[in-house]
Structures are given as structure tokens and as C-alpha cells.
Design an enzyme around this catalytic site. Sequence first.
Site, PDB file in Angstrom:
ATOM      1  N   LYS A  15     -12.712  -2.445  63.225  1.00 19.84           N
ATOM      2  CA  LYS A  15     -13.550  -3.459  61.917  1.00 19.84           C
ATOM      3  C   LYS A  15     -14.060  -4.621  61.989  1.00 19.84           C
ATOM      4  O   LYS A  15     -15.117  -5.591  61.826  1.00 19.84           O
ATOM      5  CB  LYS A  15     -12.673  -3.552  60.682  1.00 19.84           C
ATOM      6  CG  LYS A  15     -12.816  -2.488  60.025  1.00 19.84           C
ATOM      7  CD  LYS A  15     -11.680  -2.866  59.523  1.00 19.84           C
ATOM      8  CE  LYS A  15     -11.223  -1.139  58.148  1.00 19.84           C
ATOM      9  NZ  LYS A  15     -10.137  -0.702  58.722  1.00 19.84           N
TER      10      LYS A  15
HETATM   11  C1  LIG Z   1     -10.124   0.784  58.940  1.00 17.65           C
HETATM   12  C2  LIG Z   1      -9.548   1.776  60.016  1.00 17.65           C
HETATM   13  C3  LIG Z   1     -10.146   3.342  59.988  1.00 17.65           C
HETATM   14  C4  LIG Z   1     -10.830   4.075  58.978  1.00 17.65           C
HETATM   15  O1  LIG Z   1     -12.090   3.885  58.715  1.00 17.65           O
HETATM   16  P1  LIG Z   1     -12.873   4.162  57.920  1.00 17.65           P
HETATM   17  O2  LIG Z   1     -14.217   3.941  57.745  1.00 17.65           O
HETATM   18  O3  LIG Z   1     -12.557   3.381  56.464  1.00 17.65           O
HETATM   19  O4  LIG Z   1     -12.841   5.432  58.042  1.00 17.65           O
HETATM   20  C5  LIG Z   1      -9.358   4.014  60.811  1.00 17.65           C
HETATM   21  N1  LIG Z   1      -8.665   3.220  61.975  1.00 17.65           N
HETATM   22  C6  LIG Z   1      -8.352   2.012  61.491  1.00 17.65           C
HETATM   23  C7  LIG Z   1      -7.270   1.505  62.986  1.00 17.65           C
HETATM   24  C8  LIG Z   1      -8.437   1.476  60.900  1.00 17.65           C
HETATM   25  O5  LIG Z   1      -8.884   0.017  60.373  1.00 17.65           O
END
Ligand SMILES: *Cc1c(COP(=O)(O)O)cnc(C)c1O
Length: 434
Positions: A107
Site C-alpha cells: 500500500k
Molecule cells: C490490503 C492488503 C491486501 C489486500 O489487497 P487488496 O488490494 O485489498 O486486494 C493483501 N495483503 C496485505 C498485506 C494488505 O495490506
Amino acid sequence: MKYYSTNHHAPAASLEEAVVKGLASDRGLFMPEHIDRLPDEFFENIDKFTFQEIACRVAEAFFGEDIPKEDIDRIVCDTLAFDCPVVEVEPSIYSLELFHGPTLAFKDVGARFMARLLQYFIKRQNDGKEVNVLVATSGDTGSAVANGFLGVEGIHVYVLYPKGKVSPIQECQFTTLGKNITAIEVDGVFDDCQSLVKSAFMDAELCDHIKLTSANSINVARFLPQAFYYFNAYARMKEKGLADQLVISVPSGNFGNITAGLFAHRMGLPIKRFIAANNANDIFYNYLMTGVYSPKPSRQTIANAMDVGDPSNFARILDLYGCDHGRITSLISGATYTDEQIAETMKECHDTTGYTLDPHGACGYRALKEGLRPGETGVFLETAHPAKFKDTVEPIIGAEVTIPDRLAAFMKGEKQSVPMTTEFADFKSFLMTR
Ligand SMILES: *Cc1c(COP(=O)(O)O)cnc(C)c1O
């Protein structure tokens, strides 16, 4: 470029409107009006380009109509101050490590890009008003957004989180930053934080007084930049001569990450197929099996960042393929794993290969172990560093997980937060005095 709503009842928006608003007025998700194929020459030579060079080309394709090339390139290079390398775990299975950013999860890419794009728009508007970003978090989103915006001039971030309900490792990643980041510790649960944020956006007097915006994961400025590292993964695999039958497996929750990969595919990236790897929240898996989408309340798992019972970006996937179940299932397959299976996979992978998976990446890895066909090479997205989930990971693998320096540095910082009740009146008067 204009952005339309997946619900088709809102007027098309400019990039700036789409970024500042986040969600269309009909509550649909913004989609770019066209997704252009990049030239063949680009894909033929992609292995000769660096990650940043590749990302600039991709970003120019999305944002080139709205922002001058040199500004896009600067935003991209500032965003990608860290690498997203591809690492071999075992023959035919590779990990695309997305945890080398400031908060050790993928993210970071979207959050850093959005912060810089928003700053660019603020400077262009030139009205001198600071923009305030409100974000409610149950843990990981808050840290990525806070760190993505840290030190970005003209923007102040308020992170609302439920008191005592986020892990100490998560909490220190947004409460120790200072500068333009304020952590607000709400005496309630995550839903209370979310409803304070929603009420703030709906309060006319408050919106008159200060400029407010959100930075949630469905924002096009957070979602689109995730396409960068799919192109890079392909380039690095092509360098190894392993890109001919590439399968990409994506641990998925709200489906933003995999949707960015599907955008890359639409731009011509030669990925053979995708796997959406879920934990016990199997809504998308069931859709693939039956053609029926039935959201459910989310279930708590050890891969908790994927505990989503009604994935927002499903609307974007439907839109991308004209709601055609056949087209979707010919490109994407699914997998769903219980906590026991996730734990077993982490242990087995650690014992046989020495590679430490986090609980989310473990779903992606296992889907390749089970689903890879002869001749195919698999890359799974390792979406977070295992140290972020140290308390879960260590007892499962029976070994210690070393905490990287940049995570340890957060833990040494001094916690600063503003206590807050769940009453909107209190939150409002706090913001009114800022
Ligand atoms: C947010 C997140 C996900 C999921 O990603 P999406 O884009 O919501 O499908 C998977 N793994 C981790 C570690 C995350 O922080």
C-alpha cells in the site's frame, strides 16, 4: 482523460475531480475512459529498462493528457524510492516483494503516489489553502497513508483509529511521525472511526471552514500506480528468460491490487493468466464458480488485511470485462484457504525453501503450488513483510522473524495521539479550531 463512474449515473470527472472526490456522486468507482495499449516495441525491450523507467512510461499512458511528462516522471521517481524485486523461492515460483517501502507493505506505492499527485493539484490551484486528509483505519491503511503523506507540504493527515484495537507494531507506524500527521485515538471501534469521517464530509459548516479529502484505497490515484510493479515483474522475469507463460497470483481482499494487474494486462502486458488468492472470505471465488456474486459479512482470519466480505473493486472488474463471466473466468481463476491451510503453507515453505511468507503472501504462494500447469512460471505478490505479523508468524514457523531497521525505528519513537470520543460534535469542534 475523463473518468466515468462504474454506476454510470454520475457525470464524467476530470482526473483532479476523481482524485479529490475519491468516489463518484452516484457512489460508483471511477474508471479511466480509455486504457491504451502500449506499443509492441516497449514490451520487446522492457527487460532493458529500470523499474522507474518502466513506471514512468505506464504513468504517462494514464496521466499524460492531464499532467506534463516531466511532472509525472518526478512524481513517479519520488514515489518509487524503493525497489519491488522478484526473488526466486523455488523452481518456477517467484516472489514479487512489495514490502521494501516505509511501512513494509504494497500500500506504500499507492499512498505515496496519491500524496504527490494531490500536492501537485494543490500547487496548481494556488489558493494557499491546506488540504486535510481524513482516514479511518483498523491498522494497515493508516500507516501507509500517513507515511505516504509524511512531510508533503500543503497537506495535513488525520488518522482515526480505535483505541486498543490495533497492534502495537501498527500503532507506532502512525502515532510516532509528528510533522503533518496527527493520530486520533477514538474511544470506540473501527466503525466509529469510519462514521466520524463520513459525518465530517457531510457537514457543510466544516467543509466551508477547511478543505477535506479522503485517501481510501478505491481512489484512482492509489489504485492505478499499483500497475507499475506488474510491468516490472514481467521485465525482471523476461531478463531471466522466464516470461513466456507467466501466471500472476495475487492475495486479494478488496481486489484493488489484482485490478491494477488486470489494467496492466489490458495495456498489453503479456501475462498468461491471473489467480485471485483469498483467505476464508471466498466471495470472489464463489462468483467464479457460480457466476453469482453474493457479498457476506467479513470473517476474521490470520491474513486480516484480506478480511473483506464485499470487495469494492469487484465493480471495476465487472466493468472491465462487460460483466461477462466467461471472459473473467478465462483470465482469472480463484483459490480460497482456511487459517489452518495458510499456517501449514507458511510452515512448509519455511522448512523446505527457507523463505518466510507472511500470511497474505502465503495464500498467493499456495495457489501457485496447487494451480501451476506444466510449462508455466508463477509469480506471487508478497504483499507485506512477515515482521509486520511477527506474533502470528513466529509460532507457526517456529523461528524468529527479524524486524527490519525501518520498522524497529518506528517502535523507538514516542507515541503522540489526540484522545477522542465517538461523538461527532467533539470531532467537529476539534477540526474547527485547527
Ligand atoms: C490490503 C492488503 C491486501 C489486500 O489487497 P487488496 O488490494 O485489498 O486486494 C493483501 N495483503 C496485505 C498485506 C494488505 O495490506
